[in-house]
Design a protein around this motif. Structure first.
Motif, PDB file in Angstrom:
ATOM      1  N   VAL A 158       0.518  -1.388   0.112  1.00  0.00           N
ATOM      2  CA  VAL A 158      -0.160  -0.516   0.191  1.00  0.00           C
ATOM      3  C   VAL A 158       1.173   1.306  -0.067  1.00  0.00           C
ATOM      4  O   VAL A 158       0.428   2.362  -0.135  1.00  0.00           O
ATOM      5  CB  VAL A 158      -1.204  -0.079   1.357  1.00  0.00           C
ATOM      6  N   GLY A 159       2.007   0.908   0.190  1.00  0.00           N
ATOM      7  CA  GLY A 159       2.637   2.267   0.717  1.00  0.00           C
ATOM      8  C   GLY A 159       3.329   3.444  -0.640  1.00  0.00           C
ATOM      9  O   GLY A 159       3.087   4.282  -0.347  1.00  0.00           O
ATOM     10  N   PRO A 160       3.231   2.449  -2.031  1.00  0.00           N
ATOM     11  CA  PRO A 160       3.754   2.813  -2.996  1.00  0.00           C
ATOM     12  C   PRO A 160       2.629   3.501  -3.561  1.00  0.00           C
ATOM     13  O   PRO A 160       2.586   4.529  -4.505  1.00  0.00           O
ATOM     14  CB  PRO A 160       4.309   1.739  -4.183  1.00  0.00           C
ATOM     15  N   LEU A 161       1.719   2.416  -3.390  1.00  0.00           N
ATOM     16  CA  LEU A 161      -0.005   3.201  -4.262  1.00  0.00           C
ATOM     17  C   LEU A 161      -0.532   4.955  -2.946  1.00  0.00           C
ATOM     18  O   LEU A 161      -0.578   5.331  -4.033  1.00  0.00           O
ATOM     19  CB  LEU A 161      -0.467   2.454  -3.642  1.00  0.00           C
ATOM     20  N   VAL A 162      -0.455   4.117  -2.060  1.00  0.00           N
ATOM     21  CA  VAL A 162      -0.320   5.622  -1.433  1.00  0.00           C
ATOM     22  C   VAL A 162       0.250   7.044  -1.657  1.00  0.00           C
ATOM     23  O   VAL A 162      -0.289   8.097  -1.810  1.00  0.00           O
ATOM     24  CB  VAL A 162      -1.112   5.504   0.575  1.00  0.00           C
ATOM     25  N   LEU A 163       1.687   6.553  -1.662  1.00  0.00           N
ATOM     26  CA  LEU A 163       2.054   8.201  -1.136  1.00  0.00           C
ATOM     27  C   LEU A 163       1.950   8.424  -3.366  1.00  0.00           C
ATOM     28  O   LEU A 163       2.283   9.876  -3.608  1.00  0.00           O
ATOM     29  CB  LEU A 163       3.848   7.635  -1.173  1.00  0.00           C
ATOM     30  N   GLY A 179       9.450  -1.091 -13.960  1.00  0.00           N
ATOM     31  CA  GLY A 179       9.385  -2.587 -13.751  1.00  0.00           C
ATOM     32  C   GLY A 179       9.323  -2.551 -11.898  1.00  0.00           C
ATOM     33  O   GLY A 179       9.138  -0.807 -11.446  1.00  0.00           O
ATOM     34  N   PRO A 180       9.148  -3.421 -10.837  1.00  0.00           N
ATOM     35  CA  PRO A 180       9.064  -3.090  -9.661  1.00  0.00           C
ATOM     36  C   PRO A 180       9.168  -2.491  -8.509  1.00  0.00           C
ATOM     37  O   PRO A 180      10.729  -2.611  -9.353  1.00  0.00           O
ATOM     38  CB  PRO A 180       7.874  -4.340  -9.055  1.00  0.00           C
ATOM     39  N   PHE A 181       9.011  -2.144  -7.692  1.00  0.00           N
ATOM     40  CA  PHE A 181      10.554  -1.001  -7.236  1.00  0.00           C
ATOM     41  C   PHE A 181      11.125  -2.659  -6.100  1.00  0.00           C
ATOM     42  O   PHE A 181      10.719  -3.628  -6.297  1.00  0.00           O
ATOM     43  CB  PHE A 181       9.911  -0.272  -5.916  1.00  0.00           C
ATOM     44  N   PRO A 182      12.004  -2.673  -6.173  1.00  0.00           N
ATOM     45  CA  PRO A 182      13.061  -3.222  -5.262  1.00  0.00           C
ATOM     46  C   PRO A 182      12.056  -4.390  -4.662  1.00  0.00           C
ATOM     47  O   PRO A 182      12.099  -3.132  -3.366  1.00  0.00           O
ATOM     48  CB  PRO A 182      13.840  -3.206  -4.700  1.00  0.00           C
ATOM     49  N   VAL A 185       2.815   4.479 -11.636  1.00  0.00           N
ATOM     50  CA  VAL A 185       0.855   4.101 -11.915  1.00  0.00           C
ATOM     51  C   VAL A 185      -0.347   4.597 -10.633  1.00  0.00           C
ATOM     52  O   VAL A 185      -1.433   5.609 -12.020  1.00  0.00           O
ATOM     53  CB  VAL A 185      -0.349   2.941 -12.240  1.00  0.00           C
ATOM     54  N   ALA A 186      -0.176   4.376 -10.013  1.00  0.00           N
ATOM     55  CA  ALA A 186      -0.591   5.856  -8.918  1.00  0.00           C
ATOM     56  C   ALA A 186      -0.444   7.083  -9.121  1.00  0.00           C
ATOM     57  O   ALA A 186      -0.996   8.100  -9.178  1.00  0.00           O
ATOM     58  CB  ALA A 186      -0.491   5.292  -7.317  1.00  0.00           C
ATOM     59  N   LEU A 208      -0.879  10.327  -3.820  1.00  0.00           N
ATOM     60  CA  LEU A 208      -1.043  11.900  -2.853  1.00  0.00           C
ATOM     61  C   LEU A 208      -0.068  12.310  -3.414  1.00  0.00           C
ATOM     62  O   LEU A 208      -0.831  13.828  -3.766  1.00  0.00           O
ATOM     63  CB  LEU A 208      -0.735  11.626  -1.519  1.00  0.00           C
ATOM     64  N   LEU A 209       0.552  12.540  -4.388  1.00  0.00           N
ATOM     65  CA  LEU A 209       1.766  13.209  -4.839  1.00  0.00           C
ATOM     66  C   LEU A 209       1.473  13.639  -6.220  1.00  0.00           C
ATOM     67  O   LEU A 209       1.662  14.672  -6.766  1.00  0.00           O
ATOM     68  CB  LEU A 209       2.950  12.818  -5.065  1.00  0.00           C
ATOM     69  N   GLY A 210       0.576  12.683  -7.273  1.00  0.00           N
ATOM     70  CA  GLY A 210       0.150  13.078  -8.351  1.00  0.00           C
ATOM     71  C   GLY A 210      -1.079  13.637  -8.469  1.00  0.00           C
ATOM     72  O   GLY A 210      -1.158  14.987  -8.590  1.00  0.00           O
TER      73      GLY A 210
END
Length: 91
Positions: A5-10, A52-55, A67-68, A13-15
């Motif tokens: 959820v962390g990368p999606l929410v961040l 690609g996905p984050f590490p 994408v988020a 929010l940034l976008g």
């Protein structure tokens, strides 16, 4: 499969913040139709796939935070990026 959820929410929010800052120039003849948003999302998915996905985030084969952020830009533009000043009525 775990969805992080962390990368999606961040990203969302940034976008959203960036999208809310986009304003239309009244002197410009550029219109943002639905086709522009669709092309933007398609290109965002293609770029996210090649990034690609984050590490260590192996939930999807693409960068879900990217994408988020693209979805957040569109949402911020549609909700807060509109000009709220009343238009002059000619008559």
């Amino acid at each position: 499969m775990i969805i992080y959820v962390g990368p999606l929410v961040l990203g969302l929010l940034l976008g959203f913040i960036i999208g809310s800052r986009i304003k239309m120039n009244p002197e410009s003849k550029i219109n943002f139709d639905a086709s522009v948003y669709l092309i933007f999302l398609i290109i965002a998915f293609i770029v996210a796939y090649f990034v690609g996905p984050f590490p260590y985030y192996l939930d999807t084969p693409f960068a879900s935070g990217f994408v988020a952020a693209a979805v957040g830009i569109i949402l911020g533009k549609l909700i807060f990026g509109r000009d709220r000043t009343p238009k002059k009525v000619e008559g």
